[in-house]
Design a protein around this motif. Structure first.
Motif, PDB file in Angstrom:
ATOM      1  N   SER A 124      -9.732  11.036 -30.746  1.00 28.89           N
ATOM      2  CA  SER A 124     -10.337   9.704 -30.708  1.00 28.89           C
ATOM      3  C   SER A 124      -9.581   8.811 -29.724  1.00 28.89           C
ATOM      4  O   SER A 124      -8.411   9.065 -29.407  1.00 28.89           O
ATOM      5  CB  SER A 124     -10.311   9.050 -32.088  1.00 28.89           C
ATOM      6  N   ARG A 125     -10.237   7.766 -29.301  1.00 29.56           N
ATOM      7  CA  ARG A 125      -9.588   6.801 -28.402  1.00 29.56           C
ATOM      8  C   ARG A 125      -8.440   6.103 -29.133  1.00 29.56           C
ATOM      9  O   ARG A 125      -7.392   5.843 -28.539  1.00 29.56           O
ATOM     10  CB  ARG A 125     -10.596   5.793 -27.878  1.00 29.56           C
ATOM     11  N   GLU A 126      -8.619   5.810 -30.400  1.00 29.96           N
ATOM     12  CA  GLU A 126      -7.574   5.158 -31.188  1.00 29.96           C
ATOM     13  C   GLU A 126      -6.281   5.981 -31.196  1.00 29.96           C
ATOM     14  O   GLU A 126      -5.196   5.454 -30.948  1.00 29.96           O
ATOM     15  CB  GLU A 126      -8.069   4.926 -32.617  1.00 29.96           C
ATOM     16  N   ASN A 127      -6.386   7.277 -31.460  1.00 32.66           N
ATOM     17  CA  ASN A 127      -5.199   8.138 -31.458  1.00 32.66           C
ATOM     18  C   ASN A 127      -4.613   8.291 -30.062  1.00 32.66           C
ATOM     19  O   ASN A 127      -3.394   8.343 -29.899  1.00 32.66           O
ATOM     20  CB  ASN A 127      -5.521   9.499 -32.070  1.00 32.66           C
ATOM     21  N   GLU A 155      -4.733   6.036 -27.595  1.00 34.01           N
ATOM     22  CA  GLU A 155      -4.058   4.791 -27.243  1.00 34.01           C
ATOM     23  C   GLU A 155      -2.742   4.631 -28.000  1.00 34.01           C
ATOM     24  O   GLU A 155      -1.757   4.143 -27.439  1.00 34.01           O
ATOM     25  CB  GLU A 155      -4.981   3.605 -27.476  1.00 34.01           C
ATOM     26  N   ALA A 156      -2.715   5.055 -29.259  1.00 38.89           N
ATOM     27  CA  ALA A 156      -1.472   4.979 -30.037  1.00 38.89           C
ATOM     28  C   ALA A 156      -0.405   5.885 -29.419  1.00 38.89           C
ATOM     29  O   ALA A 156       0.768   5.496 -29.312  1.00 38.89           O
ATOM     30  CB  ALA A 156      -1.734   5.371 -31.490  1.00 38.89           C
ATOM     31  N   TYR A 157      -0.802   7.085 -29.001  1.00 41.98           N
ATOM     32  CA  TYR A 157       0.154   7.988 -28.383  1.00 41.98           C
ATOM     33  C   TYR A 157       0.665   7.422 -27.057  1.00 41.98           C
ATOM     34  O   TYR A 157       1.865   7.456 -26.778  1.00 41.98           O
ATOM     35  CB  TYR A 157      -0.448   9.383 -28.144  1.00 41.98           C
ATOM     36  N   HIS A 172      -7.795   6.836 -19.228  1.00 43.85           N
ATOM     37  CA  HIS A 172      -8.513   7.410 -20.372  1.00 43.85           C
ATOM     38  C   HIS A 172      -9.923   7.795 -19.918  1.00 43.85           C
ATOM     39  O   HIS A 172     -10.544   7.058 -19.151  1.00 43.85           O
ATOM     40  CB  HIS A 172      -8.650   6.384 -21.498  1.00 43.85           C
ATOM     41  N   GLU A 194     -13.652   9.516 -21.654  1.00 40.43           N
ATOM     42  CA  GLU A 194     -14.394  10.135 -22.730  1.00 40.43           C
ATOM     43  C   GLU A 194     -14.845  11.513 -22.252  1.00 40.43           C
ATOM     44  O   GLU A 194     -15.141  11.692 -21.072  1.00 40.43           O
ATOM     45  CB  GLU A 194     -15.621   9.292 -23.125  1.00 40.43           C
TER      46      GLU A 194
END
Length: 105
Positions: free
Chosen positions: A58-61, A63-65, A85, A87
């Motif tokens: 996911s984009r959330e994971n 971005e967190a990384y 990033h 998709e």
């Protein structure tokens, strides 16, 4: 939707087998990151660049990384990191032999 992340940063070595040895511990920790699916380590000795192409669930994971990795790399003195990033188009990627399955530790 899976998200691919490309990161590049200045690197003056080690390269090749020596890089594999030096960063093995780091590589092993990446497998435990939330949402991590796989990584391709990249290096260009001529241009003194290194980095990776990562796939997250996911984009959330992703971005967190990236946020965590920017901080970690800053601790090594690397602040000039380029990040992009993307998709992933799963149907076309799968048609062209891409595996979107998680990495095995």
């Amino acid at each position: 939707m899976p998200v691919l992340v490309q990161m590049n940063f200045p690197h003056q070595g080690p390269w090749g087998a020596e890089m594999s040895e030096a960063f093995r511990g780091l590589a092993e920790t990446i497998n435990a990151e939330p949402g991590f699916l796989w990584k391709v380590w990249i290096e260009n000795q001529d241009d003194e660049l290194s980095g990776g192409i990562y796939l997250f669930d996911s984009r959330e994971n992703a971005e967190a990384y990236v946020a965590m990795h920017r901080e970690r790399m800053a601790g090594f003195g690397v602040t000039d990191m380029q990040v992009r990033h993307f998709e992933v188009n799963e149907p076309l990627s799968t048609l062209n032999q891409v595996s979107l399955t998680p990495a095995k530790p």
